[in-house]
Design an enzyme around this catalytic site. Structure first.
Site, short mmCIF file in Angstrom:
data_model
loop_
_atom_site.label_atom_id
_atom_site.label_comp_id
_atom_site.label_asym_id
_atom_site.label_seq_id
_atom_site.Cartn_x
_atom_site.Cartn_y
_atom_site.Cartn_z
N CYS A 12 0.81 -1.19 0.00
CA CYS A 12 0.00 0.00 0.00
C CYS A 12 0.86 1.27 0.00
CB CYS A 12 -0.94 0.00 1.19
SG CYS A 12 -0.18 0.24 2.81
N CYS A 14 -4.90 6.19 -1.43
CA CYS A 14 -4.84 4.87 -0.80
C CYS A 14 -5.49 3.87 -1.74
CB CYS A 14 -5.58 4.91 0.54
SG CYS A 14 -5.77 3.29 1.34
#
Length: 236
Positions: free
Chosen positions: A64, A182
């Site tokens: 991520c 994100c």
């Protein structure tokens, strides 16, 4: 990474059926988005890369974003190099990209130098992300933190809510809006709608990653309905 990216690649197949995609993934575990768990997640990078090497992919992308950006300026280059080394050790020659590096490249590809961002993170992590972006010469003019620490809860956020959230962000000096900084926070369903309403380019960590994937594959970076970054330059 496992939801919006395959969806964008399928959407691209609808307009370019000659290009077909197969998606493989390996997970690095994390439950709560905290500095400690992000660091522990990064420690699983080599294991995940080795698992993917067996599939002989044409390109490898890692998320991520915040796990990389929380480690300090320029860490996406380090992470990409580590994955590349692991792949090469198994004979896999795929190029490697990261969602962190892809977001920076996506902003630059739009010709933007000032952005506003929306994140699901707690404010201290959002600050780290903003600092990381600014270290590359891109100014973050405003940031909205949704403050959701549970990683599963982030994935379950309704992307339609972003059609309201963006109005809480000051876009007065922005050249572009990062609707989701994100890959875990879904936003694809709202990218085009918010771009149309805001009147400036809108991207996300996911759309930027798709842009880099297609570019690395030598394919036109076009996905219908996914914002200016992935718009067909021919206007078709």
């Amino acid at each position: 990474m496992e939801t919006e990216l395959p969806r964008m690649l399928r959407d691209r197949e609808s307009v370019a059926p000659q290009d077909r995609f197969v998606f493989h993934s390996s997970r690095m575990r994390m439950k709560h988005v905290t500095p400690e768990q992000l660091k522990a997640m990064n420690a699983q990078t080599e294991r995940a890369a080795l698992e993917l090497a067996d599939a002989r992919p044409d390109v490898v992308a890692t998320a991520c974003l915040v796990a990389i950006m929380a480690q300090g300026p320029g860490h996406h280059c380090t992470a990409e190099d580590e994955i590349t080394a692991a792949l090469r050790s198994e004979g896999a020659q795929a190029p490697v990209i990261s969602s962190a590096g892809a977001l920076l490249d996506g902003v630059k590809a739009l010709g933007a130098s000032r952005v506003a961002i929306i994140t699901p993170y707690m404010k201290p992590l959002t600050r780290l992300v903003a600092d990381y972006i600014e270290d590359t010469g891109i100014e973050v003019v405003d940031a909205l933190s949704l403050e959701v620490p549970d990683n599963l809860a982030v994935a379950r956020l309704d992307p339609a809510d972003l059609r309201d959230h963006w109005r809480r962000v000051d876009l007065g000096r922005a050249d572009a809006l990062v609707l989701s900084a994100c890959v875990q926070m879904p936003s694809l369903a709202s990218i085009q709608a918010v771009e149309d309403a805001a009147g400036l380019p809108v991207l996300s960590a996911a759309t930027a990653t798709a842009y880099r994937i297609l570019t690395e594959l030598g394919l036109p970076p076009h996905v219908p309905g996914a914002g200016s970054l992935l718009r067909d330059p021919s206007g078709a």
